[in-house]
Structures are given as C-alpha cells and as structure tokens.
Design a protein around this motif. Structure first.
Motif, PDB file in Angstrom:
ATOM      1  N   ALA A 129       0.834  -1.202   0.000  1.00 20.83           N
ATOM      2  CA  ALA A 129       0.000   0.000   0.000  1.00 20.83           C
ATOM      3  C   ALA A 129       0.866   1.247   0.000  1.00 20.83           C
ATOM      4  N   TYR A 130       1.902   1.236   0.846  1.00 20.43           N
ATOM      5  CA  TYR A 130       2.841   2.352   0.923  1.00 20.43           C
ATOM      6  C   TYR A 130       3.512   2.586  -0.429  1.00 20.43           C
ATOM      7  N   ALA A 131       4.000   1.512  -1.036  1.00 25.30           N
ATOM      8  CA  ALA A 131       4.708   1.617  -2.310  1.00 25.30           C
ATOM      9  C   ALA A 131       3.775   2.059  -3.436  1.00 25.30           C
ATOM     10  N   ALA A 132       2.560   1.516  -3.449  1.00 30.84           N
ATOM     11  CA  ALA A 132       1.618   1.841  -4.522  1.00 30.84           C
ATOM     12  C   ALA A 132       1.202   3.300  -4.472  1.00 30.84           C
ATOM     13  N   LEU A 133       0.976   3.827  -3.268  1.00 26.45           N
ATOM     14  CA  LEU A 133       0.556   5.216  -3.197  1.00 26.45           C
ATOM     15  C   LEU A 133       1.712   6.160  -3.498  1.00 26.45           C
TER      16      LEU A 133
END
Length: 213
Positions: free
Chosen positions: A190-194
């Motif tokens: 989630a961190y990487a995707a955002l």
C-alpha cells in the motif's frame, strides 16, 4: 424543540474552498468588497480571513493588492516530496487500521470514478475524495491534519495532472492497485503503490510544465 441550524462555513473556509475548486486561481486578485458580496458576509471577517491566508502563504502581496499565490518549480518539488511520504504513510496505516466498511467505500469510489474518465475536473474532485478517504482510514488525526495542510498548498497549482492525455486512465489503475493492497492488508504494498501514484502524478506535471517552456 427547534431543530439546530447546520454550522455555517466561515469566511476563511469559503475563500479557501473557492481557491481549491478553481474559482480563484494563482495570480487572481482578491478584493474585500467583492468577496464580502459573493459570500454574503461583512468585510471584517473577510479581512481577517485574508490575513490568515496570507500568513499561511496561500496569498501573496502584489503592490497593495493580495493575489492567490503560485508555486515555483522548487516549491512544487518540495511539496511533492512531503506529499509522497505522508500519503504513503496514510496508505500503510489504512492497510493496518481501515474498517471493512471504509474499504468498501474506497472500492465503490474506484468503480464509480471510471464513469468520469475524460472529464479532468470531475476526475480531480474524485481523486481528492479517494485520497481523503485513505487519510481518514489511517485513523491518525495528526497525519490527517498534516495532509490537509499539504492539500491546501496543492490548490495553488493552476492545473491538474489529470488533464494530461491518458493520465486519467493511468491514475484509475493506480487507485485500483492501492485499493488492492489496502484490501489485502499489505502495508508495504500500500505504501509503495501510493508513493508510486504520487511520483507519476509529479512526473506528469513536470512534463506538462516543460511543454509550456
């Protein structure tokens, strides 16, 4: 027993919202009397609101006039660095803390936003709603407050990156990836995707600005 009246927005909130939705754009001059007439309030709260907005660097002086501020290249780059980290953290915390109902709201947003492709202004509003929902799903009030400050400054950008050709479709796919990571409770993903989503938005904006040189 009389029904309580809904809380009215104050002059500060009304001017800020007008800047956010593009009624007043970077470089536009703000005149007390015009604002008082538009919003139906006296000039005193308008004056106080303008002073507050100037203190926050959302307005700038142009001689004796106040104008909506604009961001130069370095300021924009600095803003995106902060936004990228804070948004990534919000996504990480949302993957950890979001209620099932909050994830369902995000899912419904992504599905309904597909109908807005081709309308950059509508996509920009939908994009803000999606990101705001992630902020709230982080369940961290201090992070939400800081992101609200970042988004106030984002309003000083004259255009949306979603106006670039094909960017709306790309952004929607990126939202789907963010949603999938949050749904799967995968904090790192989630961190990487955002962060990737914000980085690509910044890259799009840089390319758009370069074409105007």
């Amino acid at each position: 027993m009389t029904e309580p009246k809904p809380a009215q927005k104050d002059a500060y909130d009304m001017i800020l919202e007008a800047i956010d939705v593009g009624i007043y754009r970077p470089g536009d001059r703000l005149v007390e009397s015009d604002l008082a007439e538009r919003f139906g309030v006296s000039r005193t709260p308008i004056r106080e609101a303008l002073q507050r907005l100037e203190t926050q660097s959302l307005l700038a002086r142009d001689g004796r006039s106040l104008i909506v501020a604009s961001l130069d290249h370095n300021q924009m780059a600095e803003l995106y660095v902060v936004r990228c980290e804070l948004e990534g953290l919000a996504a990480r915390l949302a993957a950890r803390h979001a209620a099932v109902e909050e994830i369902k709201v995000l899912s419904d947003m992504v599905e309904s936003d597909a109908a807005l492709l081709g309308d950059a202004a509508a996509m920009a509003r939908a994009n803000r709603r999606f990101h705001k929902q992630i902020h709230l799903a982080s369940h961290n009030r201090f992070l939400v407050q800081q992101l609200d400050l970042v988004y106030r400054s984002m309003a000083l950008m004259a255009t949306t990156s979603l106006a670039a050709e094909g960017r709306g479709e790309e952004a929607l796919e990126e939202h789907r990836a963010i949603l999938a990571a949050i749904t799967n409770r995968d904090e790192d993903a989630a961190y990487a995707a955002l962060k990737a989503h914000i980085s690509l938005a910044f890259e799009t904006r840089l390319k758009s600005d370069a074409e105007k040189l």
